[in-house]
Motif scaffolding. Structure first.
Motif, mmCIF file in Angstrom:
data_model
loop_
_atom_site.group_PDB
_atom_site.id
_atom_site.type_symbol
_atom_site.label_atom_id
_atom_site.label_comp_id
_atom_site.label_asym_id
_atom_site.label_seq_id
_atom_site.Cartn_x
_atom_site.Cartn_y
_atom_site.Cartn_z
ATOM 1 N N LYS A 286 43.707 13.000 10.813
ATOM 2 C CA LYS A 286 44.794 13.481 10.405
ATOM 3 C C LYS A 286 45.391 14.629 11.206
ATOM 4 O O LYS A 286 46.561 14.975 11.346
ATOM 5 N N GLY A 287 44.580 15.028 12.474
ATOM 6 C CA GLY A 287 45.152 16.211 13.214
ATOM 7 C C GLY A 287 44.742 17.568 12.619
ATOM 8 O O GLY A 287 44.354 17.932 11.683
ATOM 9 N N PRO A 288 45.310 18.432 13.529
ATOM 10 C CA PRO A 288 45.022 19.821 13.369
ATOM 11 C C PRO A 288 45.793 20.439 11.858
ATOM 12 O O PRO A 288 47.065 19.943 11.744
ATOM 13 N N GLY A 289 45.007 21.112 11.287
ATOM 14 C CA GLY A 289 45.644 21.556 9.964
ATOM 15 C C GLY A 289 45.039 20.798 8.860
ATOM 16 O O GLY A 289 45.440 21.121 7.816
ATOM 17 N N ALA A 290 44.411 19.760 9.196
ATOM 18 C CA ALA A 290 43.836 19.052 8.202
ATOM 19 C C ALA A 290 42.385 19.195 8.077
ATOM 20 O O ALA A 290 41.895 19.457 9.073
ATOM 21 N N PRO A 291 41.776 19.063 6.836
ATOM 22 C CA PRO A 291 42.452 18.944 5.577
ATOM 23 C C PRO A 291 42.958 20.158 5.015
ATOM 24 O O PRO A 291 42.792 21.311 5.615
ATOM 25 N N PHE A 292 44.164 19.963 4.291
ATOM 26 C CA PHE A 292 44.696 21.104 3.640
ATOM 27 C C PHE A 292 43.823 22.083 2.839
ATOM 28 O O PHE A 292 44.124 23.233 3.019
ATOM 29 N N PHE A 293 43.291 21.401 2.108
ATOM 30 C CA PHE A 293 42.149 22.148 1.251
ATOM 31 C C PHE A 293 40.788 22.021 2.018
ATOM 32 O O PHE A 293 40.328 20.951 1.904
ATOM 33 N N GLN A 294 40.112 23.178 2.377
ATOM 34 C CA GLN A 294 38.902 23.101 2.995
ATOM 35 C C GLN A 294 37.692 23.733 2.377
ATOM 36 O O GLN A 294 37.924 24.640 1.718
#
Length: 84
Positions: free
Chosen positions: A70-78
């Motif tokens: 999904k690219g940078p910033g994913a996953p939203f919840f880590q």
């Protein structure tokens, strides 16, 4: 109902559980996905998969896999962890 902790298992433990379920003639279904943000589409997907057999195994992509897909910033919840 068992707690969430009892449903998260190692690969070795999963293998043993699946052997036991198969020996009882149960049909096992695997659903895999990036469930970083759970939404109604995921719910429908999992409900549909569950209807296909007796036992549903859900494989969740790792954080690094989700990031690669999904690219940078994913996953939203880590790094969410099940309380112990």
């Amino acid at each position: 109902m068992r707690g969430a902790e009892s449903k998260i298992v190692t690969r070795a433990a999963l293998r043993e559980l699946l052997v036991a379920h198969r020996s009882h003639g149960q049909k096992i279904v695997l659903a895999n996905g990036c469930f970083d943000t759970l939404h109604v589409g995921h719910t429908r997907y999992l409900e549909g998969a569950r209807r296909e057999g007796d036992i549903l195994v859900v494989a969740v992509n790792s954080d690094s896999s989700v990031c690669n897909l999904k690219g940078p910033g994913a996953p939203f919840f880590q790094k969410l962890r099940v309380p112990r």
